[in-house]
Design an enzyme around this catalytic site. Structure first.
Site: not given
Ligand code: MOS
Length: 698
Positions: A463, A661, A663-664
């Site tokens: 993504i 992870g 990403g967040e």
């Molecule tokens: Mo993320 S908000 O878990 O795609």
């Protein structure tokens, strides 16, 4: 197979492999896939907030040149499953929220479709509606659980009594606004039906997710649905199957076998693909004279849709962050006539840690303790919720390293201590955290070709985070071959099944499957072929075996966020000249792409702190500021020098790579660090996001 072990590639900043294609415009996103004789779909949306679509007049629309069909609930394909009320569109005349899909127009060009759509007459019977988020709403209720499976409420010890007898207490309410998922690439689909098979090019965070969802809706075997997605232009949590892909599939069925293309407009994105609930968060803290927490209470009120529940797990972070014997957390929902909220940019942690980390800053002040030291003093030995040891927890190391690099020791303890020109200048800190998520169900196939290539197959998606590169690095090291000898195939349901790219779980879940396949391949080569590649090559498939340590360790990443803030004394204008994030996220697979992700996350956090605020007009039930002119996000001029780094963290329990992870993680805590810095600059505590200039003027 090579006998000399090549230099490992994990930990090396290999430039993202698809980068040149993206720069040249050659990386194909869903809407850009070449198809024969495409048609174009323009949606019809509900012009009321609740009620019925009483009559449709498509005469004029159908008479327009190039128009192939107009469809509504009256002539749309029937769905086999209507369980998910967000996805089961056009199955009745009922309207559940303003902007909901009620039909579509298919034409030979996008212009013809859009023009004809404007000519379709929709006569609606309007019913009563309620779209106003109020914390004192009479229908407030407790959901059975919060996203994805956490307890709604938790209680440990006796929080009320502990608060009543605490030496220092804090009682404050924080609010965060409604925020809209707005990845750069809008939701887009190309749908093609042939006989009983549905083919989709879809902008998504999970091709198998879309496949299974669409198969269930249309009564097909998953094998009859193929979903392809080589690149996704950002997910933000909203690129799961929403009603846009259902509408496109319906349209394609009506014009079989011609392909149907649908890309949502930015305004449609504000109405249809989910959003983050606003929150009202009541936090109470108690501490003893030594500055140790004796009570933590975190009550959250948020909104959901009447047609489909989504309960953001806002207070879950409070269950694990700090040591404390008495603790209460709870979530309540206000059900409204709105589109369903959804996952967005670290759901739960993002709004929850704004409140908790703001409260920790206020409590540090009340206790007369430096906010870095206050957090260190309340560091738990074990996960306070489960009693389990952490697989690794390096929040303290992040705080210390960050404080050192930021120059924290020079900071005046009192607020409003520094002026430069007309600017009040301050600095703030907040912690970050995110769970290590491993989603089940990923498999990978690795094939060694007679020519010696290693081809890795997995239906994962990228993504925009660097997955194309990172998974190849993981495969190369697990196979003990050079990076350049590995080929990767992803983003297609024809490949072995992969879990969703969500919850920052991609590398953990897919990497674990790839390592399992690589280990199996090497074992088979040794046991059956004496280490010599057979003439026809060799192929092995393995599933992610899951994590045997899940029941024994609590697994989270952590970080420390530091911010400099300037607030103009006269105008209240707020600027953030510097952000520094130091993270502890296990082994970093690719420092270059990891740094990009963390900077991106902190930019989201800056945007949340200063700008984002979707205003829904309760009279009409739609978000009024439904474009980038009025829904502000951070742009280049707002984004300061963002520095990102990490501390070394060796975690043997999280997954075979030792990674967590990222990403967040970067968004979590950023807004609190900025709010805390704004308080330090001005002496004014802003508890309601976004931090706009009016909040400093009185
Ligand atoms: Mo993320 S908000 O878990 O795609």
């Amino acid at each position: 197979m090579t006998t000399i072990t090549p230099t490992p590639t994990v930990g090396v900043s290999i430039p993202r492999v698809e980068g040149p294609d993206k720069v040249k415009g050659q990386a194909r996103y869903a809407y850009e896939q070449p198809v024969d004789r495409p048609t174009y779909l323009y949606p019809l949306q509900a012009p009321i907030t609740a009620g019925r679509l009483a009559a449709v007049d498509a005469t004029e629309a159908l008479a327009q040149p190039g128009v192939l069909t107009v469809f509504t609930h009256q002539n749309a394909p029937r769905l086999v499953s209507t369980e998910d009320a967000e996805l089961a569109i056009l199955q009745s005349d009922e309207i559940a929220f303003r902007g909901q899909f009620v039909g579509g127009v298919v034409a030979d060009s996008p212009e013809a479709a859009r023009h004809a759509a404007a000519l379709v007459r929709l006569d609606c019977t309007e019913g009563a509606h309620d779209t106003e988020f109020r914390p004192d709403h009479p229908h407030l209720y407790a959901p059975d659980h919060v996203n994805p499976w956490f307890d709604t409420d938790t209680d440990q010890g006796d929080t009320q009594t502990a608060l009543a007898s605490a030496h220092v207490t804090l009682d404050a309410t924080y609010t965060t606004p409604r925020e809209i998922n707005n990845p750069l690439e809008p939701h887009a689909t190309i749908a093609i039906w042939t006989d009983d098979e549905l083919m989709l090019y879809e902008a998504t965070q999970g091709v198998n997710w879309v496949q299974q969802t669409l198969a269930a809706l249309f009564g097909l075997d998953p094998q009859q649905v193929r979903v392809i997605c080589p690149h996704t232009g950002g997910g933000f949590g909203s690129k799961g199957p929403h009603s846009n892909v259902v509408l496109a599939a319906m349209a394609a069925k009506l014009v079989t076998p011609r392909p149907v293309k649908l890309a949502l407009t930015r305004q449609q994105m504000f109405a249809l693909v989910g959003f983050r609930t606003p929150t009202v968060q009541h936090i109470r803290l108690g501490a003893n004279p030594q500055g140790r927490l004796t009570a933590i209470s975190h009550d959250v009120i948020e909104e959901t849709a009447k047609i489909k529940e989504f309960a953001e797990q806002t207070a879950v972070c409070t269950r694990t962050m700090y040591a404390c014997p008495n603790r209460h957390t709870a979530h309540r929902l206000v059900p409204l006539d709105v589109q369903p909220p959804t996952f967005m940019r670290a759901p739960g942690e993002t709004p929850g840690m704004f409140a908790l980390e703001s409260a920790m800053d206020e409590m540090a002040s009340a206790c007369g303790i430096d906010p870095v030291e206050f957090r260190i003093r309340n560091e738990p030995d074990l996960d306070p919720e489960t009693g389990l040891p952490y697989s690794s927890r390096n929040l303290v190391a992040c705080l210390r390293e960050g404080a050192h690099r930021f120059g924290w020791q020079d900071r005046a303890p009192d607020p409003r201590a520094r002026r430069e020109g007309g600017w009040l200048v301050g600095s703030g800190v907040a912690a970050s955290t995110f769970p290590v998520v491993r989603l089940p169900g990923s498999s990978a196939t690795i094939q060694v070709t007679p020519g010696g290539r290693h081809v890795v197959r997995i239906a994962a998606v990228d993504i925009g985070t660097g997955t194309w590169t990172a998974l190849r690095q993981i495969a190369a090291d697990a196979l003990k071959v050079p990076f350049d000898e590995v080929d990767l195939r992803m983003g297609d349901t024809a490949l072995p099944q992969a879990s969703v790219e969500g919850g920052s779980s991609g590398i953990t879940s897919w990497g674990s499957a790839i390592v399992a396949a690589a280990v199996a391949l090497r074992e088979r080569l040794m046991s059956e072929h004496d280490g010599v590649l057979p003439e026809g090559g060799l192929e092995v498939t393995a599933e992610d075996p899951g994590n045997p340590y899940t029941q024994h360790y609590s697994m989270h990443s952590f970080g420390a966020q530091f911010a400099d803030v300037r607030v103009h004394e006269v105008t209240g204008e707020i600027r953030v000249p510097r952000l520094l994030g130091i993270f502890a996220a296990g082994r970093i697979i690719n420092p270059a792409t990891a740094r990009s992700q963390l900077i991106g996350g902190m930019t989201w956090g800056l945007s949340m702190a200063l700008h984002e605020d979707a205003f829904r007009d309760p009279r009409f039930g739609h978000v009024v500021n439904q474009d980038f002119a009025e829904y502000h996000i951070s742009t280049n001029a707002d984004v300061p020098a963002i520095e990102v780094d990490w501390v070394d963290e060796d975690d043997p329990y999280v997954n075979p790579m030792g990674s967590k992870g990222i990403g967040e993680l970067g968004i979590v805590g950023t807004a609190a660090a900025i709010a805390n810095a704004a308080y330090h600059a001005t002496g004014i505590r802003v508890r309601d996001l976004p931090i706009t200039l009016d909040k400093f003027l009185s």
